[in-house]
Design a protein around this motif. Structure first.
Motif, PDB file in Angstrom:
ATOM      1  N   LEU A  20      -1.197  -0.035  40.801  1.00  0.00           N
ATOM      2  CA  LEU A  20      -0.264  -0.118  39.675  1.00  0.00           C
ATOM      3  C   LEU A  20       0.618  -1.361  39.781  1.00  0.00           C
ATOM      4  N   ARG A  21       1.076  -1.646  40.982  1.00  0.00           N
ATOM      5  CA  ARG A  21       1.931  -2.833  41.176  1.00  0.00           C
ATOM      6  C   ARG A  21       1.186  -4.099  40.750  1.00  0.00           C
ATOM      7  N   TRP A  22      -0.096  -4.166  41.074  1.00  0.00           N
ATOM      8  CA  TRP A  22      -0.914  -5.322  40.699  1.00  0.00           C
ATOM      9  C   TRP A  22      -1.149  -5.365  39.191  1.00  0.00           C
ATOM     10  N   LYS A  23      -1.436  -4.204  38.597  1.00  0.00           N
ATOM     11  CA  LYS A  23      -1.730  -4.148  37.164  1.00  0.00           C
ATOM     12  C   LYS A  23      -0.502  -4.522  36.335  1.00  0.00           C
ATOM     13  N   VAL A  24       0.663  -4.055  36.717  1.00  0.00           N
ATOM     14  CA  VAL A  24       1.889  -4.393  35.980  1.00  0.00           C
ATOM     15  C   VAL A  24       2.104  -5.899  36.002  1.00  0.00           C
ATOM     16  N   ARG A  25       1.797  -6.496  37.118  1.00  0.00           N
ATOM     17  CA  ARG A  25       2.028  -7.937  37.289  1.00  0.00           C
ATOM     18  C   ARG A  25       1.036  -8.789  36.512  1.00  0.00           C
ATOM     19  N   THR A  26      -0.201  -8.313  36.347  1.00  0.00           N
ATOM     20  CA  THR A  26      -1.265  -9.205  35.874  1.00  0.00           C
ATOM     21  C   THR A  26      -1.908  -8.863  34.532  1.00  0.00           C
ATOM     22  N   THR A  27      -1.836  -7.606  34.080  1.00  0.00           N
ATOM     23  CA  THR A  27      -2.633  -7.200  32.916  1.00  0.00           C
ATOM     24  C   THR A  27      -2.090  -7.774  31.611  1.00  0.00           C
ATOM     25  N   LYS A  28      -3.027  -8.304  30.788  1.00  0.00           N
ATOM     26  CA  LYS A  28      -2.680  -8.873  29.484  1.00  0.00           C
ATOM     27  C   LYS A  28      -3.413  -8.130  28.377  1.00  0.00           C
ATOM     28  N   ASP A  29      -2.914  -8.262  27.145  1.00  0.00           N
ATOM     29  CA  ASP A  29      -3.560  -7.610  26.013  1.00  0.00           C
ATOM     30  C   ASP A  29      -4.696  -8.492  25.481  1.00  0.00           C
ATOM     31  N   ILE A  30      -5.298  -8.072  24.384  1.00  0.00           N
ATOM     32  CA  ILE A  30      -6.456  -8.800  23.840  1.00  0.00           C
ATOM     33  C   ILE A  30      -6.078 -10.189  23.333  1.00  0.00           C
ATOM     34  N   ASN A  31      -4.789 -10.430  23.147  1.00  0.00           N
ATOM     35  CA  ASN A  31      -4.325 -11.743  22.681  1.00  0.00           C
ATOM     36  C   ASN A  31      -3.843 -12.635  23.821  1.00  0.00           C
ATOM     37  N   GLY A  32      -3.978 -12.131  25.044  1.00  0.00           N
ATOM     38  CA  GLY A  32      -3.578 -12.936  26.195  1.00  0.00           C
ATOM     39  C   GLY A  32      -2.111 -12.830  26.563  1.00  0.00           C
ATOM     40  N   ASN A  33      -1.389 -11.868  25.962  1.00  0.00           N
ATOM     41  CA  ASN A  33       0.018 -11.666  26.302  1.00  0.00           C
ATOM     42  C   ASN A  33       0.154 -10.592  27.379  1.00  0.00           C
ATOM     43  N   TYR A  34       1.104 -10.766  28.273  1.00  0.00           N
ATOM     44  CA  TYR A  34       1.323  -9.759  29.307  1.00  0.00           C
ATOM     45  C   TYR A  34       1.756  -8.438  28.662  1.00  0.00           C
ATOM     46  N   LEU A  35       1.185  -7.329  29.159  1.00  0.00           N
ATOM     47  CA  LEU A  35       1.548  -6.015  28.614  1.00  0.00           C
ATOM     48  C   LEU A  35       2.999  -5.684  28.915  1.00  0.00           C
ATOM     49  N   PHE A  36       3.446  -6.041  30.107  1.00  0.00           N
ATOM     50  CA  PHE A  36       4.821  -5.746  30.525  1.00  0.00           C
ATOM     51  C   PHE A  36       5.481  -7.032  31.037  1.00  0.00           C
ATOM     52  N   LEU A  37       6.653  -7.317  30.498  1.00  0.00           N
ATOM     53  CA  LEU A  37       7.426  -8.445  31.009  1.00  0.00           C
ATOM     54  C   LEU A  37       8.237  -7.952  32.191  1.00  0.00           C
ATOM     55  N   THR A  38       7.973  -8.510  33.366  1.00  0.00           N
ATOM     56  CA  THR A  38       8.687  -8.097  34.577  1.00  0.00           C
ATOM     57  C   THR A  38       9.115  -9.335  35.369  1.00  0.00           C
ATOM     58  N   TRP A  39       8.126 -10.007  35.988  1.00  0.00           N
ATOM     59  CA  TRP A  39       8.448 -11.135  36.859  1.00  0.00           C
ATOM     60  C   TRP A  39       8.664 -12.436  36.108  1.00  0.00           C
ATOM     61  N   GLN A  40       8.222 -12.509  34.858  1.00  0.00           N
ATOM     62  CA  GLN A  40       8.222 -13.776  34.124  1.00  0.00           C
ATOM     63  C   GLN A  40       9.641 -14.222  33.758  1.00  0.00           C
ATOM     64  N   ASN A  41       9.879 -15.538  33.856  1.00  0.00           N
ATOM     65  CA  ASN A  41      11.122 -16.103  33.343  1.00  0.00           C
ATOM     66  C   ASN A  41      11.022 -16.214  31.825  1.00  0.00           C
ATOM     67  N   ASN A  42      12.169 -16.296  31.164  1.00  0.00           N
ATOM     68  CA  ASN A  42      12.183 -16.379  29.696  1.00  0.00           C
ATOM     69  C   ASN A  42      11.453 -17.612  29.187  1.00  0.00           C
ATOM     70  N   TRP A  43      11.581 -18.722  29.914  1.00  0.00           N
ATOM     71  CA  TRP A  43      10.906 -19.939  29.456  1.00  0.00           C
ATOM     72  C   TRP A  43       9.390 -19.782  29.555  1.00  0.00           C
ATOM     73  N   GLN A  44       8.917 -19.030  30.541  1.00  0.00           N
ATOM     74  CA  GLN A  44       7.482 -18.800  30.689  1.00  0.00           C
ATOM     75  C   GLN A  44       6.942 -17.952  29.539  1.00  0.00           C
ATOM     76  N   VAL A  45       7.725 -16.946  29.145  1.00  0.00           N
ATOM     77  CA  VAL A  45       7.330 -16.073  28.029  1.00  0.00           C
ATOM     78  C   VAL A  45       7.253 -16.884  26.743  1.00  0.00           C
ATOM     79  N   GLU A  46       8.286 -17.713  26.513  1.00  0.00           N
ATOM     80  CA  GLU A  46       8.333 -18.546  25.310  1.00  0.00           C
ATOM     81  C   GLU A  46       7.171 -19.548  25.311  1.00  0.00           C
ATOM     82  N   TYR A  47       6.882 -20.110  26.473  1.00  0.00           N
ATOM     83  CA  TYR A  47       5.786 -21.072  26.607  1.00  0.00           C
ATOM     84  C   TYR A  47       4.447 -20.426  26.247  1.00  0.00           C
ATOM     85  N   MET A  48       4.226 -19.205  26.739  1.00  0.00           N
ATOM     86  CA  MET A  48       2.965 -18.511  26.468  1.00  0.00           C
ATOM     87  C   MET A  48       2.837 -18.144  24.991  1.00  0.00           C
ATOM     88  N   LYS A  49       3.963 -17.743  24.385  1.00  0.00           N
ATOM     89  CA  LYS A  49       3.923 -17.355  22.974  1.00  0.00           C
ATOM     90  C   LYS A  49       3.635 -18.547  22.067  1.00  0.00           C
TER      91      LYS A  49
END
Length: 250
Positions: free
Chosen positions: A154-183
């Motif tokens: 579960l710890r690994w899945k929370v950290r790595t799993t993305k949806d069909i559009n390539g977005n992380y399912l859960f925002l946890t470790w990511q910085n805000n700039w990383q989230v904005e960059y991916m979007k």
């Protein structure tokens, strides 16, 4: 006469010694059961903290109507909240909750499936079905070993799993700039300086990731490991293949 008396003394001494040894073992097992109960309570307190952080980081992914009921369930250790699947059928086990939590398609209130999935996984492993555990021997080694492995997965899945559009399912470790960059899907790295978190000096490209989510899951894992030691079981070695399989064990 003296011989018979001596035999009687030996018999009484031997019998008393057996009782004393059994009593010591009983007290030892009872103390271990208390420690295991404390492990269980501590794990739930970590889960409570995890939900607070998860909902704050992913505010659109939890049901505010059920918020209080889920907290009450975690803090009381009692089962009361039951969710349904896409077909409206009540979920029956923790794996069904977690499978929905990590479904790559659109899932409403994903946080709730994750938190309740973790709760029921812990609840089942510690056999918290209303029966008091007088001894550490009352706990199930196989169930606790599966919990130990599942928490690693579960710890690994929370950290790595993305949806069909390539977005992380859960925002946890990511910085805000990383989230904005991916979007935004930026192709020019020079544009990083125009990201809101960078431009407003809230973060920098060198800002540390948020490891608090992983810390809480790691603390849960450590408590389960303590429990396994208390029941005389050696925690299984977790290989990368086990984690990378991303399949929860039931």
């Amino acid at each position: 006469m003296n011989k018979n008396f001596l035999l009687l003394i030996i018999f009484i001494t031997f019998f008393t010694g057996c009782i004393s040894q059994n009593r010591v073992k009983e007290v030892f097992q009872t103390n271990k059961a208390i420690e295991i109960s404390n492990d269980y309570k501590k794990i739930l307190s970590f889960l409570n903290e995890y939900k607070i952080k998860l909902d704050k980081r992913n505010p659109k992914h939890y049901n505010k109507v059920l918020e209080k009921a889920i907290y009450n369930q975690i803090n009381s250790g009692k089962t009361s909240v039951v969710l349904k699947d896409f077909q409206g059928k009540k979920l029956k086990n923790f794996k069904q909750y977690l499978d929905l939590a990590f479904d790559k398609k659109g899932v409403v209130y994903r946080n709730d499936y994750l938190i309740l999935g973790i709760f029921y996984m812990i609840y089942d492993a510690y056999l918290m079905d209303g029966h008091h555990k007088f001894s550490a021997l009352n706990y199930d080694k196989d169930l606790l070993t599966k919990l130990y492995k599942n928490l690693h997965i579960l710890r690994w899945k929370v950290r790595t799993t993305k949806d069909i559009n390539g977005n992380y399912l859960f925002l946890t470790w990511q910085n805000n700039w990383q989230v904005e960059y991916m979007k935004k899907g930026l192709s020019n790295l020079n544009e990083l300086k125009n990201l809101e978190a960078i431009k407003n000096n809230k973060e920098s490209l060198l800002s540390h990731s948020n490891f608090s989510f992983e810390v809480l899951l790691s603390l849960m894992i450590n408590r389960v490991e303590n429990t396994l030691n208390d029941i005389g079981a050696e925690p299984s070695e977790i290989t990368f293949d086990t984690i990378a399989s991303l399949v929860f064990i039931i």
